[in-house]
Scaffold this active site. Structure first.
Site, PDB file in Angstrom:
ATOM      1  N   GLU A 302       0.996  -1.187   0.212  1.00 62.68           N
ATOM      2  CA  GLU A 302      -0.053   0.174  -0.294  1.00 62.68           C
ATOM      3  C   GLU A 302       0.996   0.976  -0.164  1.00 62.68           C
ATOM      4  O   GLU A 302       2.007   1.229   0.880  1.00 62.68           O
ATOM      5  CB  GLU A 302      -0.619   0.038   1.361  1.00 62.68           C
ATOM      6  CG  GLU A 302      -2.129   0.858   1.343  1.00 62.68           C
ATOM      7  CD  GLU A 302      -1.824   2.022   1.546  1.00 62.68           C
ATOM      8  OE1 GLU A 302      -1.137   2.986   1.369  1.00 62.68           O
ATOM      9  OE2 GLU A 302      -1.719   2.397   2.750  1.00 62.68           O
ATOM     10  N   CYS A 336      -2.350   9.089   3.784  1.00 61.94           N
ATOM     11  CA  CYS A 336      -2.053   8.504   2.447  1.00 61.94           C
ATOM     12  C   CYS A 336      -3.172   8.643   2.004  1.00 61.94           C
ATOM     13  O   CYS A 336      -3.604   9.087   0.286  1.00 61.94           O
ATOM     14  CB  CYS A 336      -1.358   6.269   1.874  1.00 61.94           C
ATOM     15  SG  CYS A 336      -2.455   5.501   3.476  1.00 61.94           S
TER      16      CYS A 336
END
Length: 552
Positions: A302, A336
């Site tokens: 990720e 993020c």
């Protein structure tokens, strides 16, 4: 673990409680017990200087090569001294993981799960203030951001992963009369290399523990800016009964550790959260080494995001403004999933601009031990310089204007004000590149250019992590959701694009944002097993001839 079947679970009394609720998020209101407890621990922890060893095969290893862990909001204050691993310690950690694999992989799921369920209960109780305080001081999170991360979310990962593992193990094939078909959910053959980020203690805890729950053994390399909280997570797991060598924690130079780990023939998997550039380097190195591995490594990553908020003319102004501020500036934009590019129709912009500027002016930035602050400091000087340069570039640009915030000061801590920029350039780097800081850029589009704006969002960035649409017009919501289907792995309707909750919104994105293996779900756990199908015939045939071969 050996052969697995639903029947075997029932016979062994397999009755782990499936997660049905999330861990409550405590409020830390004035006068509350949790506030008083956390304040005491913050004071005590800030007054200590912790020694952080490596943890290899259960042993505390001190190398004498040290790195300091400091408070980002008071960078002259050293919280801990961490011993650093080199190539020899990395090799030792790999050997410890491989040595522990035989017994750990053959333990019943109930035994493995009990470790992580106990860790969740310990964190929910006596460890809560300790891990929250370490996250606040070492990573400059406010009390609320720490509570939803290092307490609630990590507890949820530990508990929900057990429930998901149970569901996976219960998935078994059909067995007709005379045959018993079953699936043995084997762990991967080798070790898993977990590389974790600074910004979420919960992610740092989940990346090594999710593979371990499924029977794997792990080498854990935490981020250098989160060594204190990682150390406490490791100690929490040890108190919960994690056997020696199952997870081996090593701080040190990322490139040196990765070189040793990625070149080892027993590398079986990589569980990564971090920058897109680093993930690309890792996958390239795995590709170069592909011929030396005993098995193809599972690569789960990720990475970055350039997450959008798209407002339609029918958007609710109050909800939109709150989502931009929370989505863009909570934890200094160091998520993020943070909102960093906002697209607003020109009819809404005058009122929204006024509302945002007024609200941003009220945001307090400072020491996270002062609970009145909404933001702390960015993580280190490198990050501070990146944000300061981006703001300076916006000030100097003929196609952008800083309309709120726009200051940065690193005298005592690495502070960057919440900054709102508006640009008239749809191709601006401010709308394209991930900054990972408290900088939100707005593009104002003509009311009749929604279709073109949707296309610009799709093409404007390489990432595909999160995004949000604000609209009360259901036709517009449907159009935007369908057109931007591949632009966000987590898509939000009338909500900010941050704050995914384990058990509610499995998290992950594609494109340059990663492999979209959805942390906090069965899909992620399936990546850490290598199923073996077993067919057992109770009454096997004794003649090779089939009925059709008989004479007329």
């Amino acid at each position: 673990m050996g052969d697995v079947s639903v029947l075997a679970f029932k016979e062994n009394g397999f009755a782990l409680q499936s997660a049905r609720e999330n861990e409550p998020v405590l409020a830390y209101a004035p006068g509350s017990l949790e506030r008083a407890s956390l304040k005491r621990v913050l004071t005590a922890m800030a007054g200590e200087r912790t020694a952080i060893p490596l943890r290899i095969a259960g042993r505390a290893v001190e190398t004498g090569r040290l790195a300091q862990a400091v408070m980002p909001h008071e960078h002259g204050h050293v919280l801990a001294d961490a011993h650093l691993a080199g190539a020899s310690e990395t090799e030792a950690a790999i050997a410890a993981a491989l040595n522990a694999a035989h017994d750990w992989s053959r333990m019943d799921l109930t035994v493995r799960a009990s470790v992580f369920l106990k860790a969740a209960d310990l964190l929910s109780g006596p460890w809560r203030s300790r891990l929250n305080a370490a996250t606040m001081l070492g990573q400059s999170k406010t009390v609320h951001q720490a509570e939803i991360d290092s307490a609630a979310e990590l507890i949820d990962f530990l508990r929900w992963n057990v429930a998901y593992a149970q569901r996976i193990y219960e998935e078994q094939p059909v067995s007709p009369d005379g045959v018993w078909n079953r699936v043995d959910y084997r762990p991967l053959e080798g070790f898993v290399f977990a590389v974790t980020p600074f910004n979420f203690t919960a992610i740092a805890g989940n990346l090594p523990t999710a593979p371990a729950l499924m029977g794997n053994t792990v080498i854990w390399k935490p981020a250098p800016n989160a060594m204190l909280s990682a150390h406490l997570v490791m100690e929490l797991l040890r108190e919960a009964g994690l056997p020696d060598g199952v997870i081996n924690l090593i701080n040190g130079d990322a490139a040196e550790i990765a070189r040793v780990a990625l070149s080892n023939e027993h590398l079986a998997g990589i569980h990564f959260t971090g920058s897109t550039g680093v993930f690309n380097q890792i996958t390239q190195e795995v590709g170069q080494n592909i011929g030396r591995y005993r098995t193809y490594p599972r690569i789960v990553g990720e990475t970055g995001g350039k997450n959008f908020v798209l407002a339609h003319q029918s958007a609710d102004m109050d909800a939109l403004a709150a989502a931009i501020i929370r989505g863009g500036f909570e934890y200094q934009g160091q998520k993020c999933s943070a909102a960093s590019r906002v697209f607003v129709p020109e009819t809404l912009w005058p009122l929204l601009k006024e509302r945002l500027c007024d609200e941003i002016a009220t945001i307090k930035v400072g020491d996270v031990a002062d609970f009145r602050n909404f933001m702390g400091a960015v993580i280190d000087e490198k990050a501070w310089r990146r944000h300061d340069a981006a703001i300076a570039g916006a000030h100097a640009s003929n196609e952008a204007a800083v309309i709120a915030g726009g200051s940065a000061d690193k005298g005592r801590g690495y502070f960057v004000d919440p900054t709102l920029v508006v640009t008239c350039d749809p191709h601006s780097p401010l709308l394209r590149d991930e900054l990972f800081g408290p900088i939100v850029t707005v593009f104002v589009y003509p009311d009749n250019a929604l279709t073109e704006t949707i296309a610009a969002i799709d093409r404007g960035s390489a990432y595909g992590l999160t995004g949000a649409v604000f609209a009360r017009d259901r036709k517009a919501i449907t159009q935007i959701s369908d057109s931007l289907r591949n632009v966000a792995g987590n898509f939000y309707i009338n909500d900010k694009p941050t704050g995914a909750v384990v058990g509610q919104q499995p998290f992950g994105g594609a494109r340059a944002s990663g492999t979209n293996d959805k942390a906090g779900s069965m899909w992620n756990l399936m990546r850490w097993v290598s199923p073996r199908t077993i067919k057992e015939s109770f009454v096997p045939p004794t003649d090779y001839r089939y009925p059709f071969m008989a004479a007329e």
